[in-house]
Scaffold this active site. Structure first.
Site, PDB file in Angstrom:
ATOM      1  N   ASP A  92     -82.049 -17.249 -83.313  1.00 36.93           N
ATOM      2  CA  ASP A  92     -81.433 -18.527 -82.997  1.00 36.93           C
ATOM      3  C   ASP A  92     -82.315 -19.213 -81.951  1.00 36.93           C
ATOM      4  OD1 ASP A  92     -77.964 -19.589 -82.365  1.00 36.93           O
ATOM      5  OD2 ASP A  92     -79.766 -20.670 -82.968  1.00 36.93           O
ATOM      6  N   ASP A 266     -73.735 -14.695 -89.519  1.00 38.09           N
ATOM      7  CA  ASP A 266     -73.958 -13.739 -88.428  1.00 38.09           C
ATOM      8  C   ASP A 266     -72.757 -13.818 -87.497  1.00 38.09           C
ATOM      9  OD1 ASP A 266     -74.998 -16.370 -86.978  1.00 38.09           O
ATOM     10  OD2 ASP A 266     -74.597 -14.835 -85.438  1.00 38.09           O
ATOM     11  N   CYS A 304     -63.941   4.447 -96.956  1.00 37.32           N
ATOM     12  CA  CYS A 304     -65.204   4.152 -96.276  1.00 37.32           C
ATOM     13  C   CYS A 304     -66.075   5.398 -96.197  1.00 37.32           C
ATOM     14  CB  CYS A 304     -64.915   3.621 -94.867  1.00 37.32           C
ATOM     15  SG  CYS A 304     -66.401   3.210 -93.939  1.00 37.32           S
ATOM     16  N   CYS A 306     -68.722   5.766 -94.106  1.00 38.10           N
ATOM     17  CA  CYS A 306     -69.522   5.771 -92.867  1.00 38.10           C
ATOM     18  C   CYS A 306     -69.280   7.082 -92.116  1.00 38.10           C
ATOM     19  CB  CYS A 306     -69.139   4.576 -91.995  1.00 38.10           C
ATOM     20  SG  CYS A 306     -67.742   4.869 -90.891  1.00 38.10           S
ATOM     21  N   CYS A 309     -65.753   7.680 -90.654  1.00 40.43           N
ATOM     22  CA  CYS A 309     -64.695   7.950 -91.635  1.00 40.43           C
ATOM     23  C   CYS A 309     -64.924   9.263 -92.375  1.00 40.43           C
ATOM     24  CB  CYS A 309     -64.607   6.800 -92.637  1.00 40.43           C
ATOM     25  SG  CYS A 309     -64.076   5.268 -91.847  1.00 40.43           S
ATOM     26  N   HIS A 335     -68.942   1.952 -87.974  1.00 38.89           N
ATOM     27  CA  HIS A 335     -67.923   1.719 -89.020  1.00 38.89           C
ATOM     28  C   HIS A 335     -67.768   0.226 -89.298  1.00 38.89           C
ATOM     29  CE1 HIS A 335     -64.258   1.597 -91.342  1.00 38.89           C
ATOM     30  NE2 HIS A 335     -63.886   0.635 -90.516  1.00 38.89           N
TER      31      HIS A 335
HETATM   32  N1  LIG Z   1     -71.057 -21.259 -83.977  1.00 38.60           N
HETATM   33  C1  LIG Z   1     -72.402 -21.416 -83.747  1.00 38.60           C
HETATM   34  C2  LIG Z   1     -73.164 -20.282 -83.429  1.00 38.60           C
HETATM   35  C3  LIG Z   1     -74.530 -20.413 -83.200  1.00 38.60           C
HETATM   36  C4  LIG Z   1     -75.146 -21.675 -83.278  1.00 38.60           C
HETATM   37  N2  LIG Z   1     -76.491 -21.800 -83.036  1.00 38.60           N
HETATM   38  C5  LIG Z   1     -77.061 -23.014 -83.106  1.00 38.60           C
HETATM   39  N3  LIG Z   1     -78.404 -23.120 -82.862  1.00 38.60           N
HETATM   40  N4  LIG Z   1     -76.378 -24.142 -83.422  1.00 38.60           N
HETATM   41  C6  LIG Z   1     -75.050 -24.071 -83.674  1.00 38.60           C
HETATM   42  O1  LIG Z   1     -74.396 -25.194 -83.972  1.00 38.60           O
HETATM   43  C7  LIG Z   1     -74.373 -22.811 -83.603  1.00 38.60           C
HETATM   44  C8  LIG Z   1     -72.995 -22.681 -83.850  1.00 38.60           C
HETATM   45 ZN   LIG Z   2     -65.907   3.882 -91.868  1.00 41.24          ZN
END
Ligand SMILES: Nc1ccc2nc(N)nc(O)c2c1
Ligand SMILES: [Zn+2]
Length: 372
Positions: A92, A266, A304, A306, A309, A335
């Site tokens: 990021d 993520d 699961c 893992c 588990c 897990h």
């Molecule tokens: N909810 C998010 C999480 C990470 C983010 N990173 C960037 N660069 N811009 C966003 O709008 C994000 C929003």
């Molecule tokens: Zn597990």
């Protein structure tokens, strides 16, 4: 040197499955990226992260520039070598973390100046510096430097912020240069407003990126509002490139996002929750610190595979959590990440055979059964 490319292999409604090819390996989509903020997925060895099924992990410009420093990591061979993860890494760009973590921030057209949350030292991030840091780290997928407005906000404020982010996207693109095998992703902004997000998507499309993120969500708007935005935002972005929803989410957020055309996500939730005793299972969340697990010989999740588990009872996991033993964070994080990757694998398989609706019905039915 192989390049960066995306191949869409099947659709089921708005849901898609495919593969992102990079010089460091393939990323099966829909993909979930574990978060490795300070050059580690907390409580996990890199080989264990891979064993959960992860093809790619996320790093953070903001944290690594403050400690240990991007130039230091570059001198030591780059982030992959530094953290012993040779597969793809997405980083990021730092702006979001500055706004959520740093002190004394000053935002101008140029960029952001701020004081480190670690030691109070003064720093600056601009689109150009963010690109330089992500290149020093050796990131495979670089994020544009953007500004994410806190919601709720006046439409005029969201519009101004989005337009700043689009000017920064152009500067990010110009500074990124030509780096074969490395990708630059644009980040759509515009809050919950369909017209503003459409303007943002067109601005990004005209600049041209290897992938497109839906930014500005998962900032407290709630699932209903987020899904409302996802009913139109992914579709505004180029069809032939990966679409990445940043910072999401709980398992049901992820299912709803994939249903609406998201290819990558993520979130710190599975790893952070592993350290706080929150366990995600097919039947919902188990709070392992609850006394009712003290004598329970069953595994967390029968289905699961893992290590937690396979080899341990809920009673043991309850005990080591209560005793604040280090193995508790290791097993519960493992897990949770394993469960998230199983979820992604099940969705990829369901979309491939045109049965996302069946998967979704089973996903929600399991969670109704209770008896956690
Ligand atoms: N909810 C998010 C999480 C990470 C983010 N990173 C960037 N660069 N811009 C966003 O709008 C994000 C929003
Ligand atoms: Zn597990």
């Amino acid at each position: 040197m192989s390049t960066f490319s995306y191949t869409l292999s099947a659709r089921d409604g708005a849901a898609r499955t495919g593969v992102i090819s990079t010089p460091r390996g393939e990323i099966r989509t829909p993909a979930f990226m574990p978060v490795g903020t300070a050059a580690t997925v907390k409580a996990m060895m890199p080989a264990s992260v891979r064993e959960t099924g992860a093809d790619i992990l996320l790093g953070n410009t903001y944290h690594l520039m403050l400690r240990p420093g991007a130039e230091r990591i570059a001198r030591l061979g780059g982030l992959h070598k530094f953290m012993d993860w040779e597969r793809p890494i997405l980083t990021d760009s730092g702006g979001f973390q500055v706004m959520s973590l740093a002190g004394l921030r000053k935002l101008t057209e140029e960029g952001v100046t701020f004081k480190s949350h670690i030691d109070g030292s003064k720093h600056e991030l601009t689109p150009e510096r963010s690109m330089e840091i992500q290149a020093l780290l050796g990131s495979d997928i670089v994020m544009c430097f953007d500004e994410c407005p806190a919601l709720p906000a006046e439409r005029s404020a969201i519009e101004a912020s989005m337009k700043l982010s689009m000017r920064w996207a152009q500067r990010s693109r110009d500074a990124f240069g030509d780096r074969p095998g490395h990708a630059l992703f644009g980040i759509q902004q515009g809050g919950l407003d369909e017209e503003l997000r459409g303007q943002s998507a067109e601005a990004l499309r005209s600049i041209g990126f290897d992938g497109y993120a839906v930014g500005g969500l998962a900032v407290g708007e709630g699932q209903e509002a987020m899904f409302g935005a996802l009913d139109f935002a992914p579709g505004q972005l180029p069809e032939d490139k990966p679409r990445y929803l940043m910072g999401v989410g709980k398992p049901d957020d992820i299912v709803g996002a994939v249903k609406r055309g998201i290819d990558m996500m993520d979130c710190v939730l599975p790893s952070r929750s592993g350290r706080t005793g929150q366990v995600f299972t097919r039947r919902g969340v188990v709070n392992i610190k609850n006394a009712r697990h003290m004598d329970d010989p069953r595994p967390l999740d029968e289905a699961c595979s893992c290590p937690a588990c396979r080899n341990y009872s809920r009673a043991y996991l309850h005990h080591v959590f209560r005793s604040q033993e280090i193995i508790s964070s290791m097993l519960l994080t493992w897990h949770n990440l394993h469960y998230y990757q199983d979820l992604m694998a099940e969705m990829r398989a369901a979309i491939a055979i045109g049965d996302f609706a069946g998967f979704e019905a089973r996903f929600h039915a399991e969670r109704e059964k209770g008896d956690l």
